[in-house]
Design an enzyme around this catalytic site. Sequence first.
Site, mmCIF file in Angstrom:
data_model
loop_
_atom_site.group_PDB
_atom_site.id
_atom_site.type_symbol
_atom_site.label_atom_id
_atom_site.label_comp_id
_atom_site.label_asym_id
_atom_site.label_seq_id
_atom_site.Cartn_x
_atom_site.Cartn_y
_atom_site.Cartn_z
ATOM 1 N N LYS A 142 0.839 -1.203 0.000
ATOM 2 C CA LYS A 142 0.000 0.000 0.000
ATOM 3 C C LYS A 142 0.873 1.251 0.000
ATOM 4 C CE LYS A 142 -0.254 -0.387 4.992
ATOM 5 N NZ LYS A 142 -0.934 -1.073 6.084
ATOM 6 N N ARG A 181 -10.731 0.257 14.314
ATOM 7 C CA ARG A 181 -10.549 1.076 13.116
ATOM 8 C C ARG A 181 -11.600 0.637 12.097
ATOM 9 N NH1 ARG A 181 -4.646 1.159 10.290
ATOM 10 N NH2 ARG A 181 -5.258 -0.918 9.608
ATOM 11 N N TYR A 204 14.958 31.938 5.003
ATOM 12 C CA TYR A 204 13.799 32.716 5.434
ATOM 13 C C TYR A 204 13.875 33.073 6.918
ATOM 14 C CZ TYR A 204 11.341 31.639 1.073
ATOM 15 O OH TYR A 204 10.972 31.552 -0.227
ATOM 16 N N MET A 260 10.607 25.297 0.453
ATOM 17 C CA MET A 260 9.716 24.377 -0.249
ATOM 18 C C MET A 260 10.501 23.396 -1.128
ATOM 19 S SD MET A 260 6.603 25.155 -2.874
ATOM 20 C CE MET A 260 5.676 26.215 -1.784
HETATM 21 C C1 PLP Z 1 -0.263 -1.879 6.902
HETATM 22 C C2 PLP Z 1 -0.885 -3.082 7.383
HETATM 23 C C3 PLP Z 1 -0.120 -4.226 7.674
HETATM 24 C C4 PLP Z 1 1.384 -4.225 7.676
HETATM 25 O O1 PLP Z 1 1.867 -3.607 8.851
HETATM 26 P P1 PLP Z 1 3.412 -3.465 9.174
HETATM 27 O O2 PLP Z 1 3.475 -2.953 10.560
HETATM 28 O O3 PLP Z 1 3.946 -2.492 8.200
HETATM 29 O O4 PLP Z 1 3.989 -4.805 9.009
HETATM 30 C C5 PLP Z 1 -0.784 -5.383 7.978
HETATM 31 N N1 PLP Z 1 -2.146 -5.421 8.027
HETATM 32 C C6 PLP Z 1 -2.916 -4.344 7.794
HETATM 33 C C7 PLP Z 1 -4.391 -4.456 7.884
HETATM 34 C C8 PLP Z 1 -2.303 -3.128 7.476
HETATM 35 O O5 PLP Z 1 -3.056 -2.054 7.257
#
Ligand code: PLP
Length: 814
Positions: A483, A581, A709, A758
């Site tokens: 992801k 969540r 700045y 920036m």
């Molecule tokens: C991101 C995620 C993981 C992986 O987590 P890590 O701590 O990066 O290993 C596993 N399961 C779900 C549902 C996640 O969102």
Amino acid sequence: MTRSIRTLIPILKAQFQGPHDIAIVDAVSIDSRSLQNGPHTLFFALRGPNHDGHNFLETVYAQGVTNFVVHSIPESLVGKANFLIVPDTLVALQQLATAYRSEFSFPIIGVTGSNGKTIVKEWLNFLLSPDYHIIRSPKSYNSQVGVPLSVLGINEKHNLGIFEAGISTVGEMVHLQKIIQPTLGILTNIGSAHDEGFQSAGEKIKEKLTLFSAVELLILNKNRTIEAFLPPSIRTFTWSSDDKKADVFVMANEHADFTELRITYQKQCFKVVIPFSDFASIENAMHCLMVLLYLRYDEAVIQERMAQLYPVEMRLKVKNGQHQTRIIDDSYSSDFQSLKIALDFLESQQQYKKKTLILSDIFQSGLDNDALYAQVSLLVVSNHINRVIAIGPTISAYKRKFPNCLAFPSTQAFLEVIDSVVFEQETILIKGARHFHFEDIVTVLEEKTHETVLEINLNAISHNLNFYKAKLQSNTKLMVMVKAFSYGNGGYEIAKLLAHHKVDYLGVAFADEGVALKQAGIQLPIMVLNPESTSYPSLMQHALEPEIYSLKGLNAFVKLAEQKKLKRFPIHIKLDTGMHRLGFMEQDIPALIARLQQTQAVEVKSILSHLAASDDMKFVDFTLAQLTLFDALSTQMMEALEIQPIRHILNTSGISNFGQAQYDMVRLGIGLYGISNDEDEQKLLEQVATLKSVISQIRVIEPGESVGYSRRFMAERPTCVATVPIGYADGISRHWGNGKGYVTVKNKKAPILGSICMDMLMVDVTDIDCKEGHEVIVFGKDPSVMHMAKVLDTIPYEIMTSISQRVKRIFYRE
Ligand SMILES: *Cc1c(COP(=O)(O)O)cnc(C)c1O
């Protein structure tokens, strides 16, 4: 190397099982992914701490390989292929190389030391190639596996070998000595690299010197400590810049970009100029010069050749090209061995079906041209190259041997017409001998962006993957989370690598991330963690599998699936066991079961939950309660629905800390990218990402003057200020400025001055010898992402995923 299997049995002390012991093999492979594996390949199933070649035997057999060296035979292949059974396949590979090496009697140079091995080897190859047919280690193949593979590349036409040997602990060099059997030795230096594997500096020196136990002569920088460990039987040929007792005395006169070496040897005195001025290059050049003196080259030849030494680039770089192309840049070498390696790399990387190879004349194969280009042609065909652009007078003459071949006498001739040649949606491997200057071709074809890049080490990713795989039970499946653009590291390339490693699932956050991967040709199943209902049609169209976390979502998905008359579309049920969540709560389960019982449109492929605090043993009771609830709820569903879905709950730190709860699958995330929440485990991972930029401009300011700045930095001494083109828009937090953060220039810390802008930041390089255009490390080895996270009071995840998409990603293998 051409041998019958029968003749190998005594050499490998193997037991034979199979139909044809008269089968002939002429190549050795350890890589199940290579397209060069064929009927005459002898495949060694190697076992590493985290990897086992035996798991790939069926795949390799399917590629047409029928000869294997194994520890045990998989049942499915019994009687179908030839097996040499040995207790240890690595030992067998080494025995084969040792026996093979013994058949040749030409001189062999063995190079070891802490730094400079590869450069010395490449430079010697360059310096000596006008006069010898040289076989050398490709790239930096210097390990327990790399050395035997290198040696097995020798053929009858070679008359000089140059092999490098690298070790990380005691007891390794003796094997490499037997395989290389060097006649001339070079010890480059002994530094502090890889010290973990040794109890003391003395132990390390002794181990390295083992390579030279039977050389006729050892070349080294004169050094009392090392000499104390040298057996008196070893004859030495030493150089020094301070000890007049050395055989060769050198005075180095360094200028801005060249060095004049004044050499005194026997009664001769002469000058050699090399186009470098740093200490390491002078040291490497001296080792090469010693070999030339030993081989009795005369002054004029030494001067002429040493003046042409060049920077050695050992890595294959992957770059984005114009018009949706990928460029694999290997523009500095063109020997046959490294062509094979580059073609394997091309196969593992290709994003586009179409493949073009731009290739120069090949040197020092040891073969005559007809035989050589016949072999190159075979390689090109077996790797399904669609088009070859052949550059050079010799290769052009063999134009007819290559598919869709365009031939040019010189790089210049090609560059003159390059605009009329179409490069589009393809992967281009650019491979040429150094003097063809293929870097000019790369420059033209490359996509133009600014100088800041995020370099991703694909070997490190493989290492980390294997590290976690080794923690899994043999039947536990592996989902890797890619992801957020693989945690900022680059989506497609990493997914492709993971597909090669045969992971079971990929996980993305949103549908469009999954669509992009599928459209790029990734065939692994992909779970989408957070599918919005508007994306359901697209999920179904691209066979992406949603995580379903509410009844509302389930109803909407099932309704659409039924409209589309889908049957058993895979979905993943998310349970909330304490993270709070997403997910079904305990009280939702009966309704969930009832809804699922009413439809055939979807199938529960897996049931999952997510741990809230797997990284923190302070919360071990909480985590154990999550695991218990997960077990109860998932069992309830499985019994009611009479299903056997994949169950999974562990993320990276879950794998490390709660291995008992692997269930059927785990979900690896941050660990793949080289980051662990555990300090000890961190040491065992390899660093993946390095964010690099360059110095745009340098100026000196006086005390009382300010930088940036709001004048947040005030100079208290004359200060050398370097400007680097990276800023908060690239993802570098402004909190990292004003005295907190630093970058690394020439291995030294350069503190950030004032506020980060920036698109730029300014650093203090007063005490660093650097110039405009020099490289700047923003993060990587030092500062590490972990360190930045600590200072910025955040977590490495945030730093990595913040790097903007305008920063170009470059992928490479060591
Ligand atoms: C991101 C995620 C993981 C992986 O987590 P890590 O701590 O990066 O290993 C596993 N399961 C779900 C549902 C996640 O969102």
